[in-house]
Scaffold this motif. Structure first.
Motif, PDB file in Angstrom:
ATOM      1  N   TYR A  30      16.000 -12.241  15.339  1.00  0.00           N
ATOM      2  CA  TYR A  30      16.140 -11.274  16.422  1.00  0.00           C
ATOM      3  C   TYR A  30      14.787 -10.993  17.071  1.00  0.00           C
ATOM      4  CZ  TYR A  30      20.839 -10.599  14.682  1.00  0.00           C
ATOM      5  OH  TYR A  30      22.140 -10.809  14.309  1.00  0.00           O
ATOM      6  N   LEU A  31      14.782 -11.004  18.396  1.00  0.00           N
ATOM      7  CA  LEU A  31      13.564 -10.811  19.163  1.00  0.00           C
ATOM      8  C   LEU A  31      13.189  -9.328  19.217  1.00  0.00           C
ATOM      9  CD1 LEU A  31      11.483 -12.279  21.035  1.00  0.00           C
ATOM     10  CD2 LEU A  31      13.007 -11.721  22.940  1.00  0.00           C
ATOM     11  N   ASN A  32      11.951  -9.039  18.893  1.00  0.00           N
ATOM     12  CA  ASN A  32      11.434  -7.672  18.991  1.00  0.00           C
ATOM     13  C   ASN A  32      10.828  -7.490  20.379  1.00  0.00           C
ATOM     14  OD1 ASN A  32      12.040  -7.015  16.252  1.00  0.00           O
ATOM     15  ND2 ASN A  32      10.231  -8.176  15.612  1.00  0.00           N
ATOM     16  N   ARG A  33      11.526  -6.813  21.251  1.00  0.00           N
ATOM     17  CA  ARG A  33      11.123  -6.736  22.664  1.00  0.00           C
ATOM     18  C   ARG A  33       9.833  -5.942  22.858  1.00  0.00           C
ATOM     19  NH1 ARG A  33      14.628  -9.285  25.760  1.00  0.00           N
ATOM     20  NH2 ARG A  33      16.814  -9.479  25.083  1.00  0.00           N
ATOM     21  N   ASP A  34       9.570  -4.989  21.989  1.00  0.00           N
ATOM     22  CA  ASP A  34       8.318  -4.231  22.121  1.00  0.00           C
ATOM     23  C   ASP A  34       7.115  -5.152  21.962  1.00  0.00           C
ATOM     24  OD1 ASP A  34       9.697  -1.903  22.548  1.00  0.00           O
ATOM     25  OD2 ASP A  34       9.537  -1.196  20.466  1.00  0.00           O
ATOM     26  N   ARG A  37       5.736 -10.934  14.140  1.00  0.00           N
ATOM     27  CA  ARG A  37       6.035  -9.697  14.868  1.00  0.00           C
ATOM     28  C   ARG A  37       7.113  -9.895  15.923  1.00  0.00           C
ATOM     29  NH1 ARG A  37      -0.176  -7.471  15.804  1.00  0.00           N
ATOM     30  NH2 ARG A  37      -0.342  -6.322  13.806  1.00  0.00           N
ATOM     31  N   LEU A  38       7.148 -11.073  16.521  1.00  0.00           N
ATOM     32  CA  LEU A  38       8.111 -11.332  17.600  1.00  0.00           C
ATOM     33  C   LEU A  38       9.544 -11.422  17.095  1.00  0.00           C
ATOM     34  CD1 LEU A  38       6.353 -13.978  19.884  1.00  0.00           C
ATOM     35  CD2 LEU A  38       6.988 -11.635  20.505  1.00  0.00           C
ATOM     36  N   PHE A  39       9.742 -12.001  15.909  1.00  0.00           N
ATOM     37  CA  PHE A  39      11.091 -12.246  15.411  1.00  0.00           C
ATOM     38  C   PHE A  39      11.304 -11.569  14.062  1.00  0.00           C
ATOM     39  CE2 PHE A  39      10.327 -15.977  18.155  1.00  0.00           C
ATOM     40  CZ  PHE A  39      11.421 -15.855  19.012  1.00  0.00           C
ATOM     41  N   VAL A  59      17.008 -17.151  24.982  1.00  0.00           N
ATOM     42  CA  VAL A  59      16.635 -16.311  23.839  1.00  0.00           C
ATOM     43  C   VAL A  59      16.046 -14.997  24.324  1.00  0.00           C
ATOM     44  CG1 VAL A  59      15.000 -16.096  21.921  1.00  0.00           C
ATOM     45  CG2 VAL A  59      16.326 -18.201  22.201  1.00  0.00           C
ATOM     46  N   ILE A  60      15.194 -15.051  25.338  1.00  0.00           N
ATOM     47  CA  ILE A  60      14.603 -13.829  25.893  1.00  0.00           C
ATOM     48  C   ILE A  60      15.689 -12.949  26.502  1.00  0.00           C
ATOM     49  CG2 ILE A  60      13.059 -12.932  27.676  1.00  0.00           C
ATOM     50  CD1 ILE A  60      11.281 -15.414  27.173  1.00  0.00           C
ATOM     51  N   ARG A  61      16.648 -13.578  27.160  1.00  0.00           N
ATOM     52  CA  ARG A  61      17.726 -12.797  27.786  1.00  0.00           C
ATOM     53  C   ARG A  61      18.646 -12.166  26.742  1.00  0.00           C
ATOM     54  NH1 ARG A  61      22.984 -13.332  29.678  1.00  0.00           N
ATOM     55  NH2 ARG A  61      23.203 -15.435  28.817  1.00  0.00           N
ATOM     56  N   GLU A 121       6.811  -7.566  24.920  1.00  0.00           N
ATOM     57  CA  GLU A 121       6.147  -6.933  26.064  1.00  0.00           C
ATOM     58  C   GLU A 121       4.642  -6.810  25.818  1.00  0.00           C
ATOM     59  OE1 GLU A 121       6.193  -2.665  28.473  1.00  0.00           O
ATOM     60  OE2 GLU A 121       7.847  -3.177  27.123  1.00  0.00           O
ATOM     61  N   TYR A 122       4.274  -6.458  24.590  1.00  0.00           N
ATOM     62  CA  TYR A 122       2.858  -6.288  24.264  1.00  0.00           C
ATOM     63  C   TYR A 122       2.088  -7.597  24.426  1.00  0.00           C
ATOM     64  CZ  TYR A 122      -1.314  -5.762  21.371  1.00  0.00           C
ATOM     65  OH  TYR A 122      -2.609  -5.770  20.914  1.00  0.00           O
ATOM     66  N   TYR A 123       2.592  -8.672  23.805  1.00  0.00           N
ATOM     67  CA  TYR A 123       1.889  -9.949  23.887  1.00  0.00           C
ATOM     68  C   TYR A 123       2.005 -10.573  25.275  1.00  0.00           C
ATOM     69  CZ  TYR A 123       1.112  -9.881  18.861  1.00  0.00           C
ATOM     70  OH  TYR A 123       0.689  -9.538  17.596  1.00  0.00           O
ATOM     71  N   GLY A 124       3.042 -10.178  26.015  1.00  0.00           N
ATOM     72  CA  GLY A 124       3.213 -10.682  27.365  1.00  0.00           C
ATOM     73  C   GLY A 124       2.122 -10.239  28.322  1.00  0.00           C
TER      74      GLY A 124
END
Length: 299
Positions: free
Chosen positions: A251-255, A217-219, A153-155, A258-261
């Motif tokens: 759909y994954l919100n990459r911003d 926020r993520l999806f 999913v991340i990819r 990255e923020y929560y990561g």
């Protein structure tokens, strides 16, 4: 997140002698209780917001590569109209399978495994004498499946949530057993988030709300969620109830990923949530066959 010890079995069952109406997972539940009476206490209704840590599905069959969940539903195309009338009878005479997921801290894995291996006998169910015998018992590691899915999913940036049995989602911001027919991110993930926090003994409404916000926020939901889901009217607690089937792509919100990561191991975080959904389902009525979920990487 952590703390829950999740187990999931896929059980093959030869069933003969039934023709009638099937209410989601009631037959499977009756067979299990008939064979394993000790499990009854875990399947009873509970009060006070305590989540059930066991999930039983309806019977499934696979034909021509397609998975079919077996249950009776009313004919109705408009979910705003209450559906009533006759339910079409279903005949069972062959090999099927079901899933049973649970928390190992509540139900002993080895004891349940031994009991399921001996699953055979006959039971009176809705004016039928049904005989059953186990044909297969497969242990599925929900953590392995979940983390494999998370990495993909991340990819790919997309996840597919399949409502493989009728699902009644829970609105996270309404008290009591309020159900929703709109598969938003918050409604889909509210039950597994609540289960994880409650089971770890750290539930607070503030913490729960924060976790829901992270997932929100993520999806993102696409406009097509209305087109890829359906409403099925099933009988639940003596009356017709609408429930969701079908699937949604999120759909994954990459911003935000990255923020929560920066603060959270996101692969582990999502892996725990996915594993909980795969094992214990989502929404209400999970111990009665509702809310079984398949999670796949989006294409």
């Amino acid at each position: 997140m952590g703390g829950i010890i999740l187990r999931l079995f896929r059980v093959g069952l030869v069933v003969r002698g039934f023709r009638g109406v099937l209410f989601t997972g009631k037959l499977v539940k009756s067979i299990i209780i008939n064979h394993i009476p000790d499990i009854t206490s875990f399947l009873k209704p509970v009060k006070g917001g305590v989540p059930k840590l066991i999930h039983i599905t309806p019977l499934y069959t696979t034909r021509d590569g397609r998975i079919r969940c077996i249950y009776s539903s009313y004919e109705c195309s408009d979910y705003m109209v209450k559906c009533e009338g006759e339910l079409k009878p279903i005949s069972l005479n062959g090999e099927y399978y079901f899933y049973i997921g649970f928390d190992d801290r509540v139900i002993d894995y080895e004891k349940l495994f031994d009991n399921l291996m001996d699953l055979s006998g006959c039971i009176d169910f809705k004016d039928s004498n049904i005989c059953y015998s186990i044909s297969m018992l497969e242990y599925l590691d929900p953590y392995v499946k979940a983390w494999e899915t998370v990495r993909e999913v991340i990819r790919r940036g997309k996840v597919k949530i399949v409502f493989s049995s009728p699902t009644m989602l829970r609105d996270p911001f309404r008290r009591g057993k309020y159900k929703s027919l709109i598969p938003t991110v918050m409604n889909i993930f509210s039950t597994p988030i609540y289960i994880i926090l409650y089971s770890r003994g750290i539930y607070t409404y503030k913490r729960f709300r924060r976790q829901i916000l992270i997932l929100h926020r993520l999806f993102s939901e696409p406009y097509s969620i209305i087109k890829t889901t359906n409403i099925k009217w099933v009988k639940y607690k003596h009356k017709p109830e609408p429930a969701i089937t079908g699937y949604v792509n999120l759909y994954l919100n990459r911003d935000y990923m990255e923020y929560y990561g920066r603060y959270i191991d996101m692969e582990k975080y999502l892996g725990e949530i996915f594993a909980t959904m795969i094992t214990l389902g989502t929404g209400v009525g999970r111990a009665a066959g509702f809310g079984h979920i398949f999670i796949e990487p989006g294409k």
